[in-house]
Design an enzyme around this catalytic site. Structure first.
Site, short mmCIF file in Angstrom:
data_model
loop_
_atom_site.label_atom_id
_atom_site.label_comp_id
_atom_site.label_asym_id
_atom_site.label_seq_id
_atom_site.Cartn_x
_atom_site.Cartn_y
_atom_site.Cartn_z
N SER A 70 -74.96 32.84 -45.19
CA SER A 70 -74.66 34.05 -44.42
C SER A 70 -75.38 34.06 -43.08
CB SER A 70 -75.09 35.29 -45.21
OG SER A 70 -74.34 35.40 -46.39
N1 SAH Z 1 -75.76 34.68 -50.60
C1 SAH Z 1 -75.44 33.50 -49.83
C2 SAH Z 1 -74.04 33.51 -49.26
C3 SAH Z 1 -73.09 33.24 -50.29
S1 SAH Z 1 -71.47 32.78 -49.82
C4 SAH Z 1 -76.46 33.24 -48.75
O1 SAH Z 1 -77.58 33.70 -48.90
O2 SAH Z 1 -76.18 32.57 -47.77
C5 SAH Z 1 -70.66 33.46 -51.24
C6 SAH Z 1 -70.97 32.78 -52.54
O3 SAH Z 1 -70.38 33.59 -53.56
C7 SAH Z 1 -70.35 31.39 -52.68
O4 SAH Z 1 -71.35 30.47 -53.02
C8 SAH Z 1 -69.35 31.57 -53.81
O5 SAH Z 1 -69.21 30.44 -54.65
C9 SAH Z 1 -69.95 32.73 -54.58
N2 SAH Z 1 -69.02 33.45 -55.45
C10 SAH Z 1 -67.73 33.80 -55.21
N3 SAH Z 1 -67.22 34.44 -56.29
C11 SAH Z 1 -68.22 34.52 -57.21
C12 SAH Z 1 -68.32 35.06 -58.52
N4 SAH Z 1 -67.29 35.64 -59.14
N5 SAH Z 1 -69.50 34.96 -59.17
C13 SAH Z 1 -70.58 34.36 -58.59
N6 SAH Z 1 -70.53 33.81 -57.36
C14 SAH Z 1 -69.37 33.89 -56.67
#
Ligand code: SAH
Length: 221
Positions: A70
């Site tokens: 992010s």
């Molecule tokens: N929190 C992260 C950004 C994550 S991007 C940071 O600090 O940079 C979004 C993430 O959500 C991805 O890794 C994706 O695989 C995950 N994601 C999407 N759907 C999900 C679900 N149902 N359960 C858990 N993770 C999920």
């Protein structure tokens, strides 16, 4: 967090990191605890070495598996929103990704639980937390639509992937007077929303427009 591992040199040095903090200040992030937490976490450690020189720019970056780390500005906004929850100490994150947001949160709350649906990302994030000595973050490989019942109720839930509807399990795992921070919408039309659990219902507050990858059901390698 000390030592060569996290200190960084050149484009990842303290000075470069200081510039990110100045940038966030200029963008209106004035919460000292939030800025302090972001300053503590070596963001270059959460991306591939080949793009480490971009780690302190205020932008999202690829982390593989078509996912992203992010943007620091958005991490700051979401962290601030979580910290506004009354007496917040235990937080559930859905979407660990590389673990950056979880590591920032770990600097401002007592315990962080984080769920990721892609196994390889989950394992890598867990190993980062260990190496950074962040013992108050626990990471689980699983489908975040189910939350993490075992440690519920949480004071706050932060969803770091976009969804058009909030999974019921997440609502049921937040305590009364707790909060869910989530990007709602699809594609280019997403808004960060705070849902406050009060008087048995949910009060919605709409915030900034954001861009997140979608929340997807199920798990994968
Ligand atoms: N929190 C992260 C950004 C994550 S991007 C940071 O600090 O940079 C979004 C993430 O959500 C991805 O890794 C994706 O695989 C995950 N994601 C999407 N759907 C999900 C679900 N149902 N359960 C858990 N993770 C999920």
């Amino acid at each position: 967090m000390r030592g060569l591992l996290t200190k960084g040199v050149g484009m990842t040095s303290d000075r470069t990191r200081g510039r990110l903090i100045d940038r966030l200040l200029a963008e209106g992030i004035d919460d000292e605890a939030v800025l302090g937490a972001i300053e503590q976490v070596p963001r270059h450690y959460f991306v591939d070495e080949s793009i480490a020189h971009l780690a302190y720019e205020d932008r999202a970056l690829p982390i593989g598996k078509r996912q992203t780390i992010s943007q620091p500005f958005v991490v700051a906004l979401m962290t601030k929103a979580v910290m506004q929850t009354p007496d917040v100490s235990k937080v559930l994150e859905i979407g660990t990704g590389c673990g950056y947001q979880a590591a920032v949160l770990a600097n401002v709350v007592d315990s962080v639980y984080s769920v990721e649906r892609i196994e390889s990302l989950s394992l890598a994030a867990r190993s980062r937390m260990r190496k950074l000595g962040l013992e108050n973050v626990r990471i689980r490989f699983g489908d975040g639509f189910e939350g993490w019942e075992e440690h519920a109720p949480y004071d706050a839930v932060i969803v770091t992937a976009a969804t058009s509807t909030i999974p019921e399990a997440l609502k049921s795992q937040v305590r009364e007077n707790g909060r869910i921070v989530v990007p709602i919408g699809r594609g280019g039309f997403q808004r960060l929303v705070c849902l406050d659990h009060m008087d048995g219902g949910w009060k919605e507050t709409y915030m900034e427009s954001v861009t997140f990858v979608p929340l997807l059901p199920g798990t994968t390698q």
